[in-house]
Design an enzyme around this catalytic site. Sequence first.
Site, PDB file in Angstrom:
ATOM      1  N   ARG A   1       0.796  -1.227   0.000  1.00 41.30           N
ATOM      2  CA  ARG A   1       0.000   0.000   0.000  1.00 41.30           C
ATOM      3  C   ARG A   1       0.827   1.275   0.000  1.00 41.30           C
ATOM      4  NH1 ARG A   1      -2.981  -3.826   1.795  1.00 41.30           N
ATOM      5  NH2 ARG A   1      -1.037  -4.311   2.814  1.00 41.30           N
ATOM      6  N   THR A   2       1.804   1.340   0.904  1.00 39.87           N
ATOM      7  CA  THR A   2       2.504   2.615   1.058  1.00 39.87           C
ATOM      8  C   THR A   2       3.237   2.972  -0.241  1.00 39.87           C
ATOM      9  OG1 THR A   2       2.704   2.190   3.412  1.00 39.87           O
ATOM     10  CG2 THR A   2       4.093   3.927   2.513  1.00 39.87           C
TER      11      THR A   2
ATOM     12  N   LYS B   1      25.851  -3.088  -1.398  1.00 38.33           N
ATOM     13  CA  LYS B   1      27.322  -2.987  -1.529  1.00 38.33           C
ATOM     14  C   LYS B   1      27.919  -2.222  -0.361  1.00 38.33           C
ATOM     15  CE  LYS B   1      26.936  -2.407  -6.553  1.00 38.33           C
ATOM     16  NZ  LYS B   1      27.200  -1.406  -7.605  1.00 38.33           N
TER      17      LYS B   1
ATOM     18  N   ARG C   1      11.334   4.080   3.005  1.00 44.77           N
ATOM     19  CA  ARG C   1      11.036   3.131   4.095  1.00 44.77           C
ATOM     20  C   ARG C   1      12.320   2.377   4.417  1.00 44.77           C
ATOM     21  NH1 ARG C   1       5.956  -0.882   4.437  1.00 44.77           N
ATOM     22  NH2 ARG C   1       5.078   1.120   5.090  1.00 44.77           N
TER      23      ARG C   1
ATOM     24  N   HIS D   1       5.416   6.161  11.453  1.00 42.64           N
ATOM     25  CA  HIS D   1       4.875   6.001  10.094  1.00 42.64           C
ATOM     26  C   HIS D   1       3.905   7.160   9.850  1.00 42.64           C
ATOM     27  CE1 HIS D   1       3.533   4.309   6.443  1.00 42.64           C
ATOM     28  NE2 HIS D   1       3.317   3.054   6.807  1.00 42.64           N
TER      29      HIS D   1
HETATM   30  C1  NCD Z   1       1.937  -0.889   8.225  1.00 46.06           C
HETATM   31  C2  NCD Z   1       3.443  -0.717   8.327  1.00 46.06           C
HETATM   32  O1  NCD Z   1       4.166  -0.921   7.353  1.00 46.06           O
HETATM   33  O2  NCD Z   1       3.856  -0.332   9.399  1.00 46.06           O
HETATM   34  N1  NCD Z   1       1.498  -1.078   6.921  1.00 46.06           N
HETATM   35  C3  NCD Z   1       1.248   0.022   6.136  1.00 46.06           C
HETATM   36  O3  NCD Z   1       2.111   0.810   5.843  1.00 46.06           O
HETATM   37  N2  NCD Z   1      -0.019   0.223   5.746  1.00 46.06           N
HETATM   38  C4  NCD Z   1       1.408  -1.900   9.162  1.00 46.06           C
HETATM   39  C5  NCD Z   1       1.987  -3.273   9.157  1.00 46.06           C
HETATM   40  O4  NCD Z   1       2.898  -3.602   8.385  1.00 46.06           O
HETATM   41  O5  NCD Z   1       1.506  -4.065   9.963  1.00 46.06           O
END
Ligand code: NCD
Length: 306
Positions: free
Chosen positions: A51-52, A80, A101, A129
């Site tokens: 999703r993100t 590397k 991320r 997040h």
């Molecule tokens: C979450 C995350 O990555 O922290 N997912 C997301 O970004 N929608 C929650 C999860 O991974 O449980």
Amino acid sequence: MRSLIDILDFSTSEVDELIASANDIIDNPAKYAEKCKGKKLATLFFEPSTRTRLSFEAAMLELGGSVLGFSEANSSSAAKGESVSDTAKTISCYADIIAMRHPKEGAPLVAAQAASIPVINAGDGGHNHPTQTLTDLLTISREKGGFENLTVGFCGDLKFGRTVHSLITALSRYKGIKIVLISPEELKLPSYIKKDVLAKNNIPYEQTTDLESVMPELDILYMTRVQRERFFNEEDYLRLKDSYILEPRKLTNAKSDLCIMHPLPRVNEISLAVDDDPRACYFKQVLYGKYIRMALILKLLEEAQK
Ligand code: NCD
């Protein structure tokens, strides 16, 4: 250079402006179709995501911009031994904005300090997040009409769940908020958040292991997955993974206007039978995630031009 690393980097009025902007995008998508023409978003994902990452990419494409990046640490020069700072300096030569991320807490902050373009934290380890929180706030504002006087239950892995940490921090700025923390003993909210966020802002909260006993109080129930990747041993994960499974019978005493949220991915913690309940909001949340990220990209790119 303005970045988004922690949800508190934005004031409550800036959060309100982002929500208003996302609502306008939902109502008038055509108006925004070329706003980012010629601009590039780099998605640097050192950890898995559906999703993100894809909502960031869809957001930039719907704004008329383009996207580049990687979705695995192994396919980048991190494999590397390149540092996060050097990667951020490099990407600043190719793109206009970064969404990153990373499994290490603080890595997006390090990137923001080295980059010459805005950096968005798309999840750093078990820490924060903030863009999921913006998604959650847009969902709450559309479902509940605002953020005041809500009792919000967080259920599952409150220790490692970064979406929980950021959303509690964001909600602590509103009046009349009450927090209910529902988790196994081993997965309780970290004490630094209880102290620095809840106690500091005089937010009333209760902790319990029993979801059904608190269900009637809740306006929002925020379910979460047990974060397998943050555990030191698989045995503990297996013992704790099915601590809470939301089923229709557990909702019999819930409010009729309860809003059930989940950042997703879901593993076992919400049974499929709940999906048909009108109180299930988690797939709406997915869609709102794209619109709020469109609003966020627009804001940060505008500020970068000043
Ligand atoms: C979450 C995350 O990555 O922290 N997912 C997301 O970004 N929608 C929650 C999860 O991974 O449980």
